[in-house]
Design an enzyme around this catalytic site. Structure first.
Site: not given
Ligand SMILES: *Cc1c(COP(=O)(O)O)cnc(C)c1O
Length: 404
Positions: A34, A141, A295, A348
């Site tokens: 998965k 769940r 930054y 990023m």
């Protein structure tokens, strides 16, 4: 390519075989692929696991199941030789037709889910659909609650000629905890539920529970021995035989949680990480003492340094918690087998590493962001999470056919 994942087929198959050996010949090991094989690329991993001998693959939904079928066929594995595919989490009405079309086996726990399957089976000329029923033994769940709810469901499903309950399963909430009282309670509830399944006259072929840690946490726990005994008991009562199975995901990819509470990990130390996440240097520069990097200037060069710029950042899954200031060491990457520290903020799409003292670093050089020398456990520790979230979070292209 800016950054990419290389999958070691040899290690993946080796981890699968190690887990199968630990489970023993009588217990099957379902290979969970998965979440795009935990970020490793399901199209690459599913055929490797099938060829390593996995009888079952596990996916989360029908779309993943269809993609895995396609990848297996694309790898030259004929439909008849492909593993069974268990769809583990959630079936909606519109999925029922695809379950049949792709020959998937859904985990079910609601009567509606089974009604949709019956309806789709009718439309497909009366096929008999295998399902696995999940018992909720304490996760809250998914799964049917033992007792009245389960008995009502069993009574109903018994009358459905379009459905065959081929498996019954549960999932453990605390499998990585040594001597977990929760696991003991869950086992007991599952045993009672299996009693109800057999009493209702159903004959499941598969009895399965747990995950990688269920198999790995054997220091006095014996989860697999318990499961094997339970399946044998079910088989004896139903008269058709039943087989135990444990569902492993993270361990296939070379990671496993440490056992909490002083227990023993059975296989963890022998597992080998499958993913190598790489990028390439896109810039090299010198900075003087006193210059700030990145930054907010959280890192100030204390001496002249040589820095390399990497085209990878948090948008690609490189955690921002790996940022480094002068006060706090952060993460690192590997250049030519040597550690290079991240300096300043991971941004990023860009990250800066300190390559001072490594001769001839040049634009275009390969850099290991995650792999030998810098593991998902290292990233997880710095990011305050688990290796699962690190590998699943890697957003990169996958290269197939890397044998190393
Ligand atoms: C994801 C999953 C697993 C595998 O868990 P790991 O901890 O990665 O081994 C097993 N069973 C179910 C139902 C799952 O959803």
């Amino acid at each position: 390519m800016k950054n990419w994942v290389e999958v070691s087929e040899r290690r993946l198959a080796g981890n699968y075989r190690l887990l199968q050996e630990a489970a023993g010949a009588e217990t099957a090991v379902l290979a969970v692929v998965k979440a795009n094989a935990y970020g490793h690329g399901a199209a690459v991993c599913a055929p490797v696991l099938a060829r390593a001998g996995a009888e079952w693959l596990g996916v989360t939904d029908v779309a993943e199941g269809a993609a895995v079928r396609e990848a297996l066929a694309g790898a030259g594995i004929s439909r008849g030789e492909q593993p069974e595919i268990l769809v583990m989490s959630g079936l909606l009405r519109e999925d029922a037709g695809d379950v049949i079309r792709h020959g998937l086996t859904p985990v079910v726990w609601l009567r509606e889910q089974m009604e949709w399957l019956v309806e789709a089976a009718g439309q497909s000329g009366g096929v008999v659909m295998p399902v696995h029923v999940e018992i909720d033994t304490g996760m809250a769940r998914q799964g049917v609650a033992p007792g009245e709810e389960l008995e009502a469901l069993l009574g109903w499903v018994k009358g459905q000629t379009a459905l065959r309950v081929d498996g019954v399963m549960t999932h453990f909430a605390s499998s990585e905890v040594a001597g977990s009282a929760q696991t003991v309670a869950q086992r007991k509830r599952f045993e009672e539920a299996m009693g109800a399944v057999v009493a209702a006259g159903l004959r499941p072929v598969w009895v399965h529970a747990g995950n990688s840690s269920t198999l790995d946490n054997q220091g006095g726990e014996g989860n697999v021995a318990w499961l094997r005994g339970l399946a044998a008991g079910v088989g004896a009562k139903s008269g058709v035989g039943a087989k135990s199975m444990v569902r492993t995901g993270i361990a296939l990819y070379g990671y496993c949680l440490p056992i909490e509470g002083g227990g023993l990990n059975t296989v963890r130390r022998e597992l080998q990480p499958v993913m190598t996440w790489k990028t390439r240097v896109i810039g090299v520069r010198e900075v003087e003492a006193g210059e700030t990097v990145g930054y907010n200037g959280i890192f100030v060069a204390e001496r002249a340094m040589q820095l390399a710029l990497l085209p990878v950042g948090y948008a690609d899954g490189l955690r921002r918690e790996l940022s480094a200031s002068n006060a706090r060491l952060g993460g690192w990457a590997m250049v030519r087998g040597q550690r290079v520290a991240i300096v300043g903020r991971v941004s990023m799409n860009l990250t800066v590493v300190d390559v001072s003292g490594i001769a001839d670093v040049a634009v275009g050089d390969e850099v290991v962001v995650l792999g030998d020398g810098v593991t998902a456990d290292d990233h997880a520790r710095l990011a305050g999470t688990i290796a699962y979230e690190i590998v699943c979070g890697v957003q990169a292209a996958h290269r197939c056919g890397i044998a190393g």
